[in-house]
Design a protein around this motif. Structure first.
Motif, short mmCIF file in Angstrom:
data_model
loop_
_atom_site.label_atom_id
_atom_site.label_comp_id
_atom_site.label_asym_id
_atom_site.label_seq_id
_atom_site.Cartn_x
_atom_site.Cartn_y
_atom_site.Cartn_z
N ILE A 20 71.45 -8.73 70.83
CA ILE A 20 72.66 -7.89 71.00
C ILE A 20 73.30 -7.80 69.69
O ILE A 20 73.76 -6.84 69.34
N ILE A 22 72.93 -7.70 66.58
CA ILE A 22 72.21 -6.73 65.51
C ILE A 22 72.61 -5.25 65.90
O ILE A 22 73.50 -4.72 65.01
N PRO A 23 72.11 -4.94 66.95
CA PRO A 23 72.35 -3.41 67.40
C PRO A 23 74.11 -3.10 67.42
O PRO A 23 74.58 -2.40 66.97
N ILE A 26 75.33 -2.66 64.14
CA ILE A 26 75.00 -1.39 63.57
C ILE A 26 75.66 -0.28 64.19
O ILE A 26 76.33 0.46 63.60
N ILE A 27 76.09 -0.47 65.53
CA ILE A 27 76.87 0.88 66.09
C ILE A 27 78.25 0.72 65.78
O ILE A 27 78.66 1.84 65.25
N TYR A 49 79.45 -5.77 76.91
CA TYR A 49 78.14 -6.27 77.57
C TYR A 49 78.08 -7.41 78.37
O TYR A 49 77.47 -7.32 79.20
#
Length: 122
Positions: A20, A22-23, A26-27, A49
């Motif tokens: 989780i 890394i995404p 990026i977001i 999350y």
């Protein structure tokens, strides 16, 4: 239903972090222009999350699903609700911050049941 031990829960947390983080970075980077894991937006998305996915995915996160465990309410063995997940994340976070991480060491050597148990799936 069996209680999951510390090591399987730790493995699930590590998997969640790897899958989780890394995404989320990026977001957060796209939203703010700062691709840093310490960005407040990334921390907020990570907290959401941790709180929301177990509620809507019947006690599982991605890491817990890979490890075959799930979060259950201790007394009823029902999936967690939003209020109790919020309490779980906030209280655990406060305990770890206020004890400077000693709470993790205590969990290693003492089997505690505060709000939930993690149970192995059949």
């Amino acid at each position: 239903m069996y209680k999951a031990g510390f090591w399987i829960r730790l493995a699930a947390s590590v998997l969640d972090s790897l899958i989780i983080s890394i995404p989320l970075v990026i977001i957060a980077g796209v939203l703010t222009g700062n691709f840093d894991a310490d960005e407040p937006i990334a921390k907020l998305l990570s907290a959401l999350y941790s709180i929301l996915l177990p509620v809507y995915w019947y006690g599982r996160t991605i890491g817990k699903r890979i490890c075959g465990i799930r979060i259950r309410q201790y007394d009823t063995h029902e999936p967690p609700k939003i209020g109790t997940m919020l309490m779980r994340v906030v209280v655990a976070g406060l305990v770890y911050v206020l004890t400077l991480g000693i709470g993790i060491i205590v969990i290693l050597f003492h089997k505690t049941r505060i709000l939930y148990i993690c149970s192995l799936e059949n």
